[in-house]
Design a protein around this motif. Structure first.
Motif, PDB file in Angstrom:
ATOM      1  N   ALA A  73       0.829  -1.203   0.000  1.00  0.00           N
ATOM      2  CA  ALA A  73       0.000   0.000   0.000  1.00  0.00           C
ATOM      3  C   ALA A  73       0.868   1.260   0.000  1.00  0.00           C
ATOM      4  N   ALA A  74       1.951   1.234   0.750  1.00  0.00           N
ATOM      5  CA  ALA A  74       2.839   2.393   0.813  1.00  0.00           C
ATOM      6  C   ALA A  74       3.494   2.652  -0.536  1.00  0.00           C
ATOM      7  N   THR A  75       3.962   1.599  -1.193  1.00  0.00           N
ATOM      8  CA  THR A  75       4.569   1.750  -2.521  1.00  0.00           C
ATOM      9  C   THR A  75       3.569   2.339  -3.505  1.00  0.00           C
ATOM     10  N   THR A  76       2.342   1.854  -3.463  1.00  0.00           N
ATOM     11  CA  THR A  76       1.301   2.328  -4.369  1.00  0.00           C
ATOM     12  C   THR A  76       0.936   3.779  -4.087  1.00  0.00           C
ATOM     13  N   LEU A  77       0.921   4.158  -2.814  1.00  0.00           N
ATOM     14  CA  LEU A  77       0.604   5.536  -2.452  1.00  0.00           C
ATOM     15  C   LEU A  77       1.573   6.507  -3.104  1.00  0.00           C
ATOM     16  N   VAL A  78       2.869   6.200  -3.037  1.00  0.00           N
ATOM     17  CA  VAL A  78       3.868   7.100  -3.611  1.00  0.00           C
ATOM     18  C   VAL A  78       3.640   7.249  -5.111  1.00  0.00           C
ATOM     19  N   ALA A  79       3.405   6.120  -5.792  1.00  0.00           N
ATOM     20  CA  ALA A  79       3.176   6.168  -7.235  1.00  0.00           C
ATOM     21  C   ALA A  79       1.899   6.930  -7.572  1.00  0.00           C
ATOM     22  N   ALA A  80       0.880   6.830  -6.709  1.00  0.00           N
ATOM     23  CA  ALA A  80      -0.392   7.509  -6.965  1.00  0.00           C
ATOM     24  C   ALA A  80      -0.259   9.020  -6.941  1.00  0.00           C
ATOM     25  N   GLY A  81       0.806   9.521  -6.311  1.00  0.00           N
ATOM     26  CA  GLY A  81       1.030  10.961  -6.295  1.00  0.00           C
ATOM     27  C   GLY A  81       1.287  11.556  -7.666  1.00  0.00           C
ATOM     28  N   LEU A  82       1.525  10.701  -8.657  1.00  0.00           N
ATOM     29  CA  LEU A  82       1.759  11.168 -10.025  1.00  0.00           C
ATOM     30  C   LEU A  82       0.537  11.869 -10.618  1.00  0.00           C
ATOM     31  N   PHE A  83      -0.647  11.460 -10.219  1.00  0.00           N
ATOM     32  CA  PHE A  83      -1.861  11.898 -10.905  1.00  0.00           C
ATOM     33  C   PHE A  83      -2.308  13.273 -10.403  1.00  0.00           C
ATOM     34  N   GLY A  84      -1.507  14.273 -10.755  1.00  0.00           N
ATOM     35  CA  GLY A  84      -1.774  15.622 -10.273  1.00  0.00           C
ATOM     36  C   GLY A  84      -2.920  16.326 -10.961  1.00  0.00           C
ATOM     37  N   SER A  85      -3.372  15.814 -12.112  1.00  0.00           N
ATOM     38  CA  SER A  85      -4.489  16.448 -12.821  1.00  0.00           C
ATOM     39  C   SER A  85      -5.764  15.618 -12.723  1.00  0.00           C
ATOM     40  N   ALA A  86      -5.767  14.614 -11.857  1.00  0.00           N
ATOM     41  CA  ALA A  86      -6.905  13.699 -11.750  1.00  0.00           C
ATOM     42  C   ALA A  86      -7.712  13.975 -10.490  1.00  0.00           C
ATOM     43  N   ALA A  87      -8.990  13.645 -10.558  1.00  0.00           N
ATOM     44  CA  ALA A  87      -9.883  13.708  -9.399  1.00  0.00           C
ATOM     45  C   ALA A  87     -10.537  12.345  -9.231  1.00  0.00           C
ATOM     46  N   ALA A  88     -10.293  11.708  -8.085  1.00  0.00           N
ATOM     47  CA  ALA A  88     -10.927  10.418  -7.818  1.00  0.00           C
ATOM     48  C   ALA A  88     -12.417  10.611  -7.579  1.00  0.00           C
ATOM     49  N   PHE A  89     -12.746  11.648  -6.823  1.00  0.00           N
ATOM     50  CA  PHE A  89     -14.141  12.061  -6.704  1.00  0.00           C
ATOM     51  C   PHE A  89     -14.192  13.550  -6.420  1.00  0.00           C
ATOM     52  N   ILE A  90     -15.336  14.145  -6.705  1.00  0.00           N
ATOM     53  CA  ILE A  90     -15.494  15.591  -6.648  1.00  0.00           C
ATOM     54  C   ILE A  90     -16.615  15.930  -5.678  1.00  0.00           C
ATOM     55  N   ILE A  91     -16.287  16.772  -4.706  1.00  0.00           N
ATOM     56  CA  ILE A  91     -17.280  17.231  -3.728  1.00  0.00           C
ATOM     57  C   ILE A  91     -17.432  18.732  -3.893  1.00  0.00           C
ATOM     58  N   GLY A  92     -18.528  19.154  -4.504  1.00  0.00           N
ATOM     59  CA  GLY A  92     -18.699  20.577  -4.773  1.00  0.00           C
ATOM     60  C   GLY A  92     -17.611  21.060  -5.706  1.00  0.00           C
ATOM     61  N   SER A  93     -16.811  22.027  -5.219  1.00  0.00           N
ATOM     62  CA  SER A  93     -15.695  22.532  -6.011  1.00  0.00           C
ATOM     63  C   SER A  93     -14.369  21.878  -5.617  1.00  0.00           C
ATOM     64  N   ALA A  94     -14.408  20.923  -4.682  1.00  0.00           N
ATOM     65  CA  ALA A  94     -13.193  20.268  -4.197  1.00  0.00           C
ATOM     66  C   ALA A  94     -12.891  19.023  -5.019  1.00  0.00           C
ATOM     67  N   ASN A  95     -11.639  18.913  -5.467  1.00  0.00           N
ATOM     68  CA  ASN A  95     -11.175  17.744  -6.206  1.00  0.00           C
ATOM     69  C   ASN A  95     -10.327  16.880  -5.284  1.00  0.00           C
ATOM     70  N   ILE A  96     -10.750  15.652  -5.041  1.00  0.00           N
ATOM     71  CA  ILE A  96      -9.979  14.732  -4.202  1.00  0.00           C
ATOM     72  C   ILE A  96      -9.173  13.835  -5.133  1.00  0.00           C
TER      73      ILE A  96
END
Length: 465
Positions: free
Chosen positions: A25-48
């Motif tokens: 999970a830790a290894t995957t977390l670091v790699a997931a930081g690459l997706f700087g233009s992506a939103a997993a889900f959107i709450i109002g105007s907030a991009n998670i």
């Protein structure tokens, strides 16, 4: 709230990682930081972003283990850097809620996350904005990320898991940069739409004199260049330390080439400074018995190569003129461009916000700037700047353990990477949120896996590629 397809994929991967263990999970977390233009889900105007969403899985997998949970708590103790970062986050949360209300109308601001300034060209009176909440969430996530990284990297196996993630991030950055160039050249940019779904302005199809501005998996060229400066500092130092030299040397060279070709002033200004930092590192490591041969090679070869390059440019006026024109276009002319003038106005207003509030700031996430230092001063004031300065000094400058060991070499590489990211932030960052990549690096720079070395041994520094 809307859940995006990439969010569903992140959720599925997170569940799988819970079954595989916290190190995966830790290894995957670091790699997931690459997706700087992506939103997993959107709450109002907030991009998670996917990385922030995945952080919850890492916390669940880590904090359920007694040893790692205690290590996370130690990371926030008064003698550790995490304490000062926690002070910054707590102070930021208080300012985000209180200051825009207490000081309402006390100064004119350019609101973060608002298009009002772009539409009208006018500032607005200080008042609460939606980004007070979103920036508070991001800074809280950064604190959790830092504590989780220190906890996981407190063991040799966890330390290696984080390092594997950093290498995956570095390789992925190159892959996405090449995909960005390839899809743009072939008119197939829609193939990357799955990771370019965040609800804010994306500058992914911009050219400068016929050259594509490289954005990779980020929102704009400056963000790509900023992350690549960190990767250059990381992999360049790992090469000097003889850690998987074929891989790290190749990644460093390709990253340097992408910085030069990115057309980003951040990359062109920052790259020489990071190279000087690497040369300074090589001077300090040259002659070391274990893994010092690459540092010695760099010390001996860098000056002749620099002189040879200067002579080539002097002898060949055509090539010299091309390079000068490119630097003028990407750096020197940038200050007088519409973008450069706009960013300068952001900094001027941010500095005035700091002065108008007697140095306490207008609240976390309230205003935008075009430099990390001014964003820090304008949003959280002098107290927040002091908290951050002590955190950075204790995390990146304090000596930890042996200076000639595998963990020490990785900490050195992480520290140089952080300096590269800070440099990029000082040049262009509109906010004080430095992202998960930075706090993973700061966490591994602060970790002490030697305490558990008797239970989980490290391999020698010069591990083969």
């Amino acid at each position: 709230m809307s859940v995006e397809p990439i969010g569903l994929v992140t959720l599925l991967i997170g569940l799988v990682c819970l079954l595989l263990g916290y190190r995966v999970a830790a290894t995957t977390l670091v790699a997931a930081g690459l997706f700087g233009s992506a939103a997993a889900f959107i709450i109002g105007s907030a991009n998670i972003q996917p990385g922030h969403m995945f952080l919850a899985f890492v916390a669940l997998a880590t904090l359920t283990r007694r040893r790692e949970a205690l290590a996370a708590m130690r990371a926030l103790s008064p003698s550790e850097p995490g304490f000062w970062f926690a002070c910054l986050v707590l102070y930021g949360l208080l300012t985000a809620y209180l200051l825009p209300r207490i000081l309402a109308g006390a100064t004119q601001i350019i609101p973060l996350g608002s298009t009002a300034f772009e539409d009208t060209g006018f500032t607005v009176p200080l008042s609460p904005v939606s980004s007070n909440f979103t920036q508070s969430v991001y800074m809280g996530a950064n604190l959790l990320c830092f504590a989780m990284t220190v906890a996981i990297a407190s063991t040799a196996s966890g330390f290696r898991a984080i390092l594997t993630g950093l290498m995956a991030f570095s390789v992925g950055n190159i892959i996405f940069a090449l995909l960005d160039l390839g899809t743009y050249a072939t008119g197939t940019q829609d193939l990357l739409g799955f990771m370019r779904n965040a609800q804010y302005t994306l500058h992914t199809d911009v050219e400068v004199s016929g050259m594509k501005r490289i954005v990779g998996s980020f929102t704009e060229a400056s963000s790509f260049a900023r992350s690549t400066l960190g990767i250059l500092g990381l992999t360049g130092t790992l090469w000097l330390c003889a850690y998987k030299p074929v891989w790290t040397g190749t990644i460093a060279l390709v990253s340097l080439a992408l910085l030069i070709l990115s057309t980003s002033s951040t990359g062109l200004v920052g790259a020489p400074i990071v190279l000087l930092l690497l040369y300074w590192t090589a001077l300090g490591r040259s002659g070391v018995k274990s893994g010092g041969r690459y540092s010695s090679l760099a010390v001996l070869c860098a000056p002749p190569l620099a002189v040879a390059l200067a002579l080539i440019l002097f002898i060949d006026p055509t090539t010299s003129a091309m390079i000068i024109d490119y630097v003028n276009l990407a750096v020197l002319d940038k200050a007088t461009s519409d973008s450069g003038v706009e960013r300068s106005s952001w900094n001027a207003v941010a500095l005035q916000n700091f002065l108008d509030t007697w140095g306490i700031g207008v609240g976390l996430g309230t205003v935008r700037a075009s430099s990390f230092l001014l964003a820090l001063l304008a949003n959280v004031g002098l107290p927040g700047a002091i908290f951050y300065g002590v955190f950075a000094a204790t995390a990146l400058l304090r000596s930890r353990g042996h200076t000639r060991s595998f963990p020490a070499d990785i900490r050195l590489a992480a520290r140089n990477a952080c300096f590269g990211l800070i440099l990029g932030d000082l040049l262009v960052s509109p906010v004080i949120d430095q992202g998960l990549f930075f706090y993973v690096l700061a966490g591994i720079a602060s970790a002490m896996p030697e305490r558990q070395a008797s239970n989980d041994r490290f391999a020698p520094v010069g591990a083969a590629a």
